[in-house]
Scaffold this motif. Structure first.
Motif, PDB file in Angstrom:
ATOM      1  N   ALA A 188       0.844  -1.200   0.000  1.00 11.68           N
ATOM      2  CA  ALA A 188       0.000   0.000   0.000  1.00 11.68           C
ATOM      3  C   ALA A 188       0.874   1.243   0.000  1.00 11.68           C
ATOM      4  CB  ALA A 188      -0.928   0.006   1.214  1.00 11.68           C
ATOM      5  N   ALA A 223      -7.885  -3.084   4.916  1.00 11.35           N
ATOM      6  CA  ALA A 223      -7.873  -3.580   3.532  1.00 11.35           C
ATOM      7  C   ALA A 223      -6.840  -4.680   3.327  1.00 11.35           C
ATOM      8  CB  ALA A 223      -7.611  -2.422   2.575  1.00 11.35           C
ATOM      9  N   ALA A 249      -7.498   2.223   8.100  1.00 13.52           N
ATOM     10  CA  ALA A 249      -8.214   1.894   6.874  1.00 13.52           C
ATOM     11  C   ALA A 249      -7.380   1.012   5.968  1.00 13.52           C
ATOM     12  CB  ALA A 249      -8.632   3.173   6.150  1.00 13.52           C
ATOM     13  N   VAL A 250      -6.085   1.326   5.858  1.00 10.19           N
ATOM     14  CA  VAL A 250      -5.199   0.508   5.030  1.00 10.19           C
ATOM     15  C   VAL A 250      -5.019  -0.878   5.640  1.00 10.19           C
ATOM     16  CG1 VAL A 250      -2.809   0.260   4.250  1.00 10.19           C
ATOM     17  CG2 VAL A 250      -4.005   2.432   3.933  1.00 10.19           C
ATOM     18  N   PHE A 297     -10.718  -1.659   0.481  1.00  6.92           N
ATOM     19  CA  PHE A 297     -10.353  -0.371   1.086  1.00  6.92           C
ATOM     20  C   PHE A 297     -11.541   0.589   1.113  1.00  6.92           C
ATOM     21  CE2 PHE A 297      -8.963   4.069   0.576  1.00  6.92           C
ATOM     22  CZ  PHE A 297      -8.311   4.227   1.795  1.00  6.92           C
ATOM     23  N   LEU A 299      -3.298   0.663  -3.422  1.00 10.28           N
ATOM     24  CA  LEU A 299      -3.079  -0.686  -2.914  1.00 10.28           C
ATOM     25  C   LEU A 299      -2.908  -1.643  -4.087  1.00 10.28           C
ATOM     26  CD1 LEU A 299      -5.685   0.517  -0.920  1.00 10.28           C
ATOM     27  CD2 LEU A 299      -4.709  -1.342   0.415  1.00 10.28           C
ATOM     28  N   TYR A 326      -5.966  -6.155  -2.957  1.00  6.75           N
ATOM     29  CA  TYR A 326      -6.417  -5.573  -1.697  1.00  6.75           C
ATOM     30  C   TYR A 326      -7.398  -4.411  -1.879  1.00  6.75           C
ATOM     31  CZ  TYR A 326      -2.224  -7.969   0.083  1.00  6.75           C
ATOM     32  OH  TYR A 326      -1.272  -8.902   0.398  1.00  6.75           O
TER      33      TYR A 326
END
Length: 317
Positions: free
Chosen positions: A111, A314, A310-311, A176, A168, A172
């Motif tokens: 990411a 994901a 958030a990342v 997200f 990303l 993935y």
């Protein structure tokens, strides 16, 4: 969320890295070209691997631990985003932005987070830059999203809009979601600074806090080449004046018991750090102006935490 590793370039005073740490990420390397910023990072996190170097000179081959990390993050120097800004006016900043994206070729993170001005998301003059980024990221197998966040929505007592790019790897990206607000109401300046403003017995603290009912205007660090420590351009200083704050300079200490309770007061450096939502134990190296520039240029840590969470979600962490 254990075992997530990241590289942070143009790390500055550590606001973004500190936020990512709060989201469960562990830094492999933090890079910044300014000695005073690197000193700040070492003061607060002596175990972190800090590299004093210009991003444009960075060769990842010499630092193999940076390969195959979960995240590459970059809180880059702000490009000029007004409609009248010519590319030449912000050439160095755009070169750093492009260098951060190109770094993904060798680092190959799962990411990427790039944080900058809101105009980078959709302003017409940055369309060539966005197209460059699109081609590079798609070539490397990333999908990406541009969006704007306001730090005030994450509990930061400041109206600070940030343009964000999150990319990303293909597998993935569908998981997200950009972070949503973490607070139901914004934190006004008076509430954020009331305790510190009353710390030395200033009789005007309560009345001042009751007057300062809005979030702070965007803090700016100013240019390294000119100026001292103040709260920004004329329009920003007028907004501060409406809250009883003299934005023309910073004070060395908060008002005391003998100060006029109705006087226009000045903020201190530690108070501006509160407005960036740095924890009170975070120390800044350098003299007053250098400390202020680090604070003003920083990304508020709560925004970094929200982005990191958030990342991480994901990535399945």
């Amino acid at each position: 969320m254990n075992g997530l590793r990241f590289v942070d370039v143009c790390a500055g005073a550590g606001g973004l890295a500190l936020g990512l740490e709060g989201a469960g990420f562990e830094p492999v390397l933090l890079l910044d070209r300014k000695p005073v910023a690197c000193e700040t990072l070492r003061l607060n996190r002596p175990a972190w691997n800090i590299l004093e170097m210009d991003l444009l000179d960075f060769v990842p081959d010499e630092y193999p631990d940076t390969y195959d990390v979960d995240l590459l993050s970059a809180g880059l120097p702000r490009v000029r985003s007004s409609a009248t800004a010519a590319r030449a006016d912000t050439e160095e900043e755009l070169r750093l932005l492009e260098a951060a994206v190109l770094l993904a070729h060798s680092v190959q993170p799962r990411a990427l987070i790039v944080e900058n001005v809101p105009g980078l998301v959709d302003a017409p003059q940055f369309e060539p830059t966005r197209e460059f980024i699109r081609k590079e990221l798609e070539h490397l197998g990333y999908r990406f999203s541009w969006f704007v966040l306001n730090a005030a929505d994450f509990g930061v007592p400041q109206d600070r809009r940030q343009g964000v790019l999150v990319a990303l790897k293909e597998r993935y990206f569908d998981a997200f979601r950009p972070p949503g607000p973490t607070v139901s109401e914004h934190v006004p300046v008076g509430r954020a600074l009331h305790r510190s403003m009353a710390a030395r017995g200033w009789p005007g603290a309560d009345a001042w806090a009751a007057r300062a009912i809005h979030v702070a205007p965007t803090l700016v660090g100013g240019s390294d080449n000119r100026g001292g420590a103040d709260l920004g351009p004329t329009g920003t200083k007028k907004a501060w004046a409406r809250m009883g704050v003299n934005g023309g300079a910073l004070a060395d200490e908060v008002p005391g018991p003998d100060d006029d309770p109705e006087a226009m007061i000045k903020l201190t450096g530690p108070q501006t750090a509160v407005l960036q939502a740095f924890p009170p134990q975070w120390r800044f190296a350098g003299r007053k102006t250098a400390r202020h520039r680090q604070i003003g240029h920083a990304s508020p840590p709560p925004v970094g935490t929200a982005l990191g969470q958030a990342v991480a979600a994901a990535l399945g962490a």
